[in-house]
Design a protein around this motif. Structure first.
Motif: not given
Ligand SMILES: CSCC[C@H](NC=O)C(=O)N[C@@H](Cc1ccccc1)C(=O)O
Length: 747
Positions: A341, A524, A527, A692
């Motif tokens: 992002q 993130g 995020s 994920r």
């Molecule tokens: C290969 S996994 C990476 C970690 C994941 N990032 C992206 O999906 C992650 O931390 N997820 C967050 C969700 C999130 C990601 C981006 C923006 C808002 C929330 C989580 O599950 O808290």
């Protein structure tokens, strides 16, 4: 397993030595608190209906809203609607109020009113004799005009109802309806288990081609790639158009074979369709939370079938929105690959001159006026002012979500809310300059307001009328804290960056007592945690915990440089930022240094595991939801392998060859590298269907802790993906998190 299975956990806990702490410890009381706080619903949609002139000359419109609320008894998220009547003159609300009570919505996957407001289309799911069927209904005034059984018609697979691809849009003429569905798959049969014909193979082939629907042999086990986390079984979207009069569905042809279409709408005069197309060659990568996938704006002409690319060939785009005068399309654009992002560019395509312009460019560092860039992942369904000059959006600016107005002719950005005292704002919709918004803060659940967009230059005169009020919770206080890393932690490539955190505290503190602290870094890593209402933090605070939400460098909302400073430095820069925030907060003197816990999900779980490895004496309890524990072992199994490369500091290509040195770097940056130092008891919560961060990441860490005899407990949630957001998983996760912390902080 840490506890005897025979004694209920809450009894065991109440037998623990009681310390001088004001924290609520009884499981039944915590559950009651959680249940009470679950009763605040969240807004998920608002529509402004057509203007009606009453017989006395007054003008009014209906505002339709949809809300969601956790129903713990039924174990589901319920959706309901409520309508409001808004009397107004040209630029102000004269009178408003609800026009009826709440009504629960069941079985509706999508619904949309026609532009005139006379008709409504509904996509409904219904289980008939144990089989899921999808129906498309057309309503006119007080009756259902049509009901098409899409499953039986079998023109396509399931209709997409997600935010990524899904849409349901009336043509301007109100004669056709556009939606996205999975491409029809061939009917398959085994070479051996079909009806025995006794014919020779070539005779059989002749008969098969005579059949109406061709059945292919030996393809039952074909693998269909999908778009990853939260988009499983979504593989090849197609654009579908229903001719309402003739009840005829056409699956559009002419879209390039290497493109997956979504987010579609009707072009001016209904000559064709505009859509976002994502490249899916050489293979699909996860899309959820990944705005950095190569994609472009396309136009397919309905008469000629010709498909034209309208935006850059090498960017990622989303949220195209047509202006009310049907002349221009705004959309958001960012780079391909790199951070998942990023700060967006707001672009505009002129339908008649075919010229594209950048209205607001990427912001590297916060501007003098405080503007930090555009970070919205999705624009509201309508976002234009009535005169087609300005665009409205809600957007994180540091840790606050503001309502921003962008003048498309000058690129000037003005905030409608930066001067307000409240926390964060969400734009639900805008039509004829009437905005429907929701506002919340860490101590106040979301309310509902309407207001007219002021004239350009008078934005400070914005006034709101509240349709649904909520009261701030008197027992929670919160503040924003800013941090500048010390010189030795400054990023030499991106010097001088800062970050912030939100601190929640129980308002009533017994004199002389010290608060336990729960540290929560977000996931993130790109995020941001904004100052809005969160169920779990509010309940923890009401229980007597203070909670620190940390937006370490790399978060969204602080400028593109802030984001770019993190890839290559995960496991150090982000970890040190969190620890700096905690150390600074502890200096306030209100906190008990012996009672600090860390909680995080995904990359937040990665940070939680890093913190207990790098600061082994500091944290007394750790809870990690689907944590990334080892990038080297995850790259081959996650739906976003590019994330592992980029965050480890490498460029990603679809044809990468993994070198041992790269894997070594990934391992070095992972929490598993520090596991031998861990002393903190760890609660792991894993989703069986997580695409994920596959659950094996958590299991790898669990085994390592077991071998080291560090207390560890693993909760396993079948039927849950990365977010663990099903009502029973989320509520169970909350209770076990709270009880784990109470137990290991000896409260
Ligand atoms: C290969 S996994 C990476 C970690 C994941 N990032 C992206 O999906 C992650 O931390 N997820 C967050 C969700 C999130 C990601 C981006 C923006 C808002 C929330 C989580 O599950 O808290």
């Amino acid at each position: 397993m840490m506890f005897s299975r025979r004694i209920p956990l809450h009894r065991l806990l109440s037998r623990c030595a009681v310390m001088d702490s004001k924290v609520l410890r009884e499981a039944a009381e915590i559950a009651q608190l959680y249940r009470d706080q679950c009763r605040f619903p969240a807004l998920c949609r608002a529509d402004v209906g057509p203007v009606i002139t009453s017989r006395y000359g007054g003008q009014y419109c209906n505002v339709y809203t949809e809300w969601t609320q956790r129903d713990l008894e039924r174990n589901e998220n319920v959706k309901f609607c409520r309508q409001y009547i808004v009397f107004h003159d040209d630029k102000s609300v004269v009178y408003s109020g609800p026009s009826g009570n709440c009504t629960e919505i069941k079985g509706e996957l999508l619904s949309v009113d026609s532009p005139s407001g006379d008709m409504k289309a509904v996509l409904r799911e219904s289980t008939i004799k144990g089989e899921d069927k999808q129906f498309l209904e057309i309503w006119h005034k007080n009756r259902k005009l049509k009901c098409l059984n899409l499953t039986t018609l079998s023109k396509h697979g399931k209709v997409y109802e997600d935010d990524q691809f899904g849409c349901m849009v009336w043509s301007h003429s109100e004669t056709h309806l556009l939606y996205v569905a999975e491409k029809k798959r061939p009917k398959t049969e085994s070479y051996f288990q079909g009806p025995e014909t006794g014919l020779l193979a070539d005779e059989e082939e002749t008969i098969k081609t005579d059949k109406k629907e061709e059945t292919v042999l030996g393809q039952q086990f074909e693998y269909y790639e999908d778009w990853g986390e939260a988009l499983v079984n979504k593989s090849s979207p197609v654009l579908c158009v229903l001719d309402i009069e003739g009840s005829n569905i056409t699956v559009l042809e002419g879209i390039p074979a290497n493109i997956s279409p979504g987010q579609a709408f009707w072009a001016p005069n209904d000559t064709g369709l505009v859509f976002v197309g994502w490249w899916h060659e050489p293979f699909r990568l996860g899309l959820k939370y990944c705005a950095n996938r190569r994609s472009s704006l396309f136009y397919v002409d309905l008469a000629s079938g010709k498909c034209e690319q309208l935006s850059s060939n090498s960017s990622a785009v989303c949220s195209p929105r047509l202006s009310p005068d049907l002349c221009r399309i705004v959309y958001m654009e960012c780079g391909v690959f790199g951070p998942h992002q990023q700060c967006n560019r707001l672009c505009m395509y002129d339908w008649y001159t075919k010229q594209t312009s950048v209205v607001v460019d990427v912001v590297q560092r916060a501007r003098e006026d405080g503007f930090t860039g555009i970070y919205s992942s999705m624009l509201s369904p309508r976002c234009w002012s009535a005169d087609s000059q300005r665009v409205l959006m809600s957007c994180a600016q540091r840790c606050r979500k503001d309502l921003l107005v962008v003048d498309t002719s000058t690129g000037e950005v003005t905030s409608l809310t930066s001067q307000s005292e409240e926390g964060s704002w969400n734009l639900l919709n805008i039509h004829r300059d009437l905005m429907v918004v929701s506002c919340s803060s860490p101590n106040c659940p979301p309310d509902l307001r309407v207001g007219f967009l002021p004239e350009k230059g008078s934005e400070s005169k914005m006034s709101w009328v509240t349709l649904e009020e909520t009261q701030p919770q008197a027992d929670i206080s919160w503040q924003t804290l800013n941090f500048s890393p010390p010189p030795e932690e400054d990023n030499s490539q991106y010097p001088g960056l800062d970050f912030n955190a939100i601190l929640l505290k129980p308002k009533e503190m017994t004199a002389g007592s010290k608060l336990p602290l729960i540290v929560m870094p977000h996931g993130g890593p790109h995020s941001v945690l904004v100052s809005e209402w969160f169920l779990s933090t509010a309940v923890l605070c009401k229980m007597g915990f203070s909670v620190l939400l940390v937006n370490y460098r790399g978060s969204l909302g602080f400028g593109q440089d802030n984001i770019l400073s993190l890839p290559g430095n995960i496991g150090t820069q982000d970890v040190k930022d969190v620890q700096l925030a905690v150390d600074s907060v502890l200096k306030q003197g209100d906190f008990d240094k012996q009672k600090i816990a860390v909680v995080g999900g995904s990359h937040g779980g990665f940070l939680a595991c890093h913190l207990i490895g790098q600061y082994p004496e500091f944290y007394k309890a750790c809870v990690a939801r689907n944590p990334v524990t080892n990038l080297a072992s995850m790259i081959g199994s996650t739906d976003i392998p590019d994330w592992c490369m980029v965050e480890a500091g490498y460029e990603y290509n679809t044809d990468i060859h993994l070198e041992p040195a790269i894997l070594e770097q990934m391992l070095n940056k992972s929490p598993i590298k520090h596991v031998s130092k861990v002393k903190t008891p760890v609660l792991l919560m894993l989703g069986e269907d997580d695409k994920r961060v596959p659950s094996k990441q958590g299991i790898e860490y669990y085994r390592a802790l077991k071998a080291l005899q560090v207390p560890v407990r693993l909760l396993w949630y079948p039927g849950n993906n990365h977010s663990l957001s099903k009502v029973d998983a989320e509520s169970d996760g909350f209770m076990n998190t709270a009880l784990w912390i109470i137990q290991h902080l000896s409260l």
